[in-house]
Design a protein around this motif. Structure first.
Motif, PDB file in Angstrom:
ATOM      1  N   GLY A 135     -17.572   4.396  -1.275  1.00  0.00           N
ATOM      2  CA  GLY A 135     -17.834   3.559  -0.116  1.00  0.00           C
ATOM      3  C   GLY A 135     -16.724   2.558   0.131  1.00  0.00           C
ATOM      4  N   THR A 136     -16.246   1.940  -0.939  1.00  0.00           N
ATOM      5  CA  THR A 136     -15.158   0.971  -0.802  1.00  0.00           C
ATOM      6  C   THR A 136     -13.880   1.647  -0.335  1.00  0.00           C
ATOM      7  N   ARG A 137     -13.609   2.834  -0.882  1.00  0.00           N
ATOM      8  CA  ARG A 137     -12.414   3.565  -0.443  1.00  0.00           C
ATOM      9  C   ARG A 137     -12.498   3.917   1.037  1.00  0.00           C
ATOM     10  N   ASP A 138     -13.650   4.374   1.478  1.00  0.00           N
ATOM     11  CA  ASP A 138     -13.812   4.722   2.896  1.00  0.00           C
ATOM     12  C   ASP A 138     -13.661   3.490   3.790  1.00  0.00           C
ATOM     13  N   ASP A 139     -14.221   2.373   3.341  1.00  0.00           N
ATOM     14  CA  ASP A 139     -14.103   1.142   4.121  1.00  0.00           C
ATOM     15  C   ASP A 139     -12.646   0.690   4.223  1.00  0.00           C
ATOM     16  N   PHE A 140     -11.924   0.806   3.106  1.00  0.00           N
ATOM     17  CA  PHE A 140     -10.518   0.416   3.104  1.00  0.00           C
ATOM     18  C   PHE A 140      -9.712   1.313   4.040  1.00  0.00           C
ATOM     19  N   SER A 197      -4.062   6.979   5.460  1.00  0.00           N
ATOM     20  CA  SER A 197      -5.078   5.977   5.142  1.00  0.00           C
ATOM     21  C   SER A 197      -5.960   6.433   3.981  1.00  0.00           C
ATOM     22  N   ALA A 198      -6.361   7.695   4.006  1.00  0.00           N
ATOM     23  CA  ALA A 198      -7.181   8.222   2.915  1.00  0.00           C
ATOM     24  C   ALA A 198      -6.416   8.221   1.593  1.00  0.00           C
ATOM     25  N   GLU A 199      -5.148   8.615   1.643  1.00  0.00           N
ATOM     26  CA  GLU A 199      -4.342   8.629   0.427  1.00  0.00           C
ATOM     27  C   GLU A 199      -4.097   7.209  -0.079  1.00  0.00           C
ATOM     28  N   ALA A 200      -3.862   6.279   0.826  1.00  0.00           N
ATOM     29  CA  ALA A 200      -3.646   4.884   0.425  1.00  0.00           C
ATOM     30  C   ALA A 200      -4.887   4.311  -0.238  1.00  0.00           C
ATOM     31  N   ALA A 201      -6.061   4.622   0.312  1.00  0.00           N
ATOM     32  CA  ALA A 201      -7.303   4.142  -0.292  1.00  0.00           C
ATOM     33  C   ALA A 201      -7.482   4.719  -1.698  1.00  0.00           C
ATOM     34  N   GLU A 202      -7.131   5.985  -1.875  1.00  0.00           N
ATOM     35  CA  GLU A 202      -7.249   6.614  -3.197  1.00  0.00           C
ATOM     36  C   GLU A 202      -6.325   5.940  -4.207  1.00  0.00           C
ATOM     37  N   ILE A 203      -5.091   5.683  -3.802  1.00  0.00           N
ATOM     38  CA  ILE A 203      -4.127   5.067  -4.717  1.00  0.00           C
ATOM     39  C   ILE A 203      -4.503   3.620  -5.013  1.00  0.00           C
ATOM     40  N   MET A 204      -4.935   2.885  -4.007  1.00  0.00           N
ATOM     41  CA  MET A 204      -5.346   1.502  -4.228  1.00  0.00           C
ATOM     42  C   MET A 204      -6.541   1.440  -5.173  1.00  0.00           C
ATOM     43  N   SER A 205      -7.431   2.411  -5.049  1.00  0.00           N
ATOM     44  CA  SER A 205      -8.590   2.454  -5.935  1.00  0.00           C
ATOM     45  C   SER A 205      -8.189   2.753  -7.373  1.00  0.00           C
ATOM     46  N   SER A 206      -7.307   3.748  -7.547  1.00  0.00           N
ATOM     47  CA  SER A 206      -6.885   4.121  -8.898  1.00  0.00           C
ATOM     48  C   SER A 206      -6.069   3.024  -9.574  1.00  0.00           C
TER      49      SER A 206
END
Length: 265
Positions: free
Chosen positions: A147-152, A129-138
């Motif tokens: 904050g958005t990454r953590d929420d995602f 989940s953490a890695e997916a949030a990082e990739i979606m953000s980038s």
């Protein structure tokens, strides 16, 4: 005189029992280590072969690697022993108790809670989940702020957890009704293929990986014990035929839920 002799003999008996227990404990300990070493032998041989024959380089930090390997063997052995001593008996006992209680509502509620709770605590899901949030953000799919990454990541974890809870409910209901598992699995994958054609491309790989990471160290033992225990106590159910299959649902439904999650965010 008689009492002193009795005490002395009792002391000898206790001493012998203690020594026997220590020997048995040591034997069990070495059994754990050797069993774990046997399980890890294939991957160790593969790494050693490619390191020595293909790469032809010495293994870096050999001493620390060997110590780490010993820790892994010990940890794996203790984990498997812990499953046999605690998680499997507890899961089967709870399943049997709920079945004997005769309340379908509480049984299904327990099934959902078990699937949800074990999945939320799954280390592999937290990492993905953490890695997916990082990739979606980038990639620009979500905002780049922390904050958005953590929420995602949190929303993704809870989506998967709800999906696994729902999967266990479906699996338990299947055991109660005696439905054939293949029709449910085939229908689920047809739905997966249909959703894949309309879901955003960014979420498809994450959805398929989410189905795999849910079936790991915490979820599998308890869910398996639940299914086997339930099929054991219900008249007319075969533990071998009906007790297994819950893990298949726990792998399938996260794909569906995460694909839908990607379509609504």
């Amino acid at each position: 005189m008689f009492e002193s002799t009795l005490l002395a003999n009792s002391g000898k008996i206790v001493s012998r029992v203690n020594r026997a227990a220590k020997r048995l404990g040591l034997h069990a300990f070495f059994g754990l280590i050797t069993g774990s070493a046997r399980d890890l032998a294939p991957i160790v041989l593969v790494v050693a072969f490619f390191q020595a024959v293909v790469l032809r380089e010495p293994l870096p930090n050999l001493a620390s690697t060997l110590v780490g390997l010993l820790i892994v063997m010990l940890g794996l052995g203790l984990f498997i022993r812990g499953l046999d001593m605690a998680l499997f008996p507890v899961g089967e006992a709870l399943a049997g108790a709920f079945a004997r209680k005769g309340s379908v509502f509480w049984l299904l509620t327990f099934a959902f809670g078990l699937g949800f709770g074990t999945t939320v605590a799954e280390p592999a899901l937290i990492a993905v989940s953490a890695e997916a949030a990082e990739i979606m953000s980038s990639s620009g799919a979500i905002a780049a702020d922390p904050g958005t990454r953590d929420d995602f990541a949190l929303a993704l974890r809870y989506t998967v957890a709800v999906s696994v809870g729902s999967a266990i409910v479906i699996g338990v209901w299947r055991i109660l009704k005696g439905w054939p598992i293949h029709w449910l699995i085939v229908s689920g994958y047809i739905l997966v293929v249909a959703l894949t054609t309309v879901a955003p491309e960014e979420i498809i790989g994450i959805a398929y990986d989410s189905g795999g990471v849910t079936t790991s160290t915490i979820t599998v033992p308890l869910v398996t014990a639940l299914g086997v225990g339930l099929a054991t106590v219900i008249r007319g159910r075969n533990p071998m035929v009906d007790g297994f299959g819950l893990i298949a649902f726990a792998s399938l439904t996260p794909i569906i839920f995460v694909l839908i999650f990607g379509m609504v965010i």
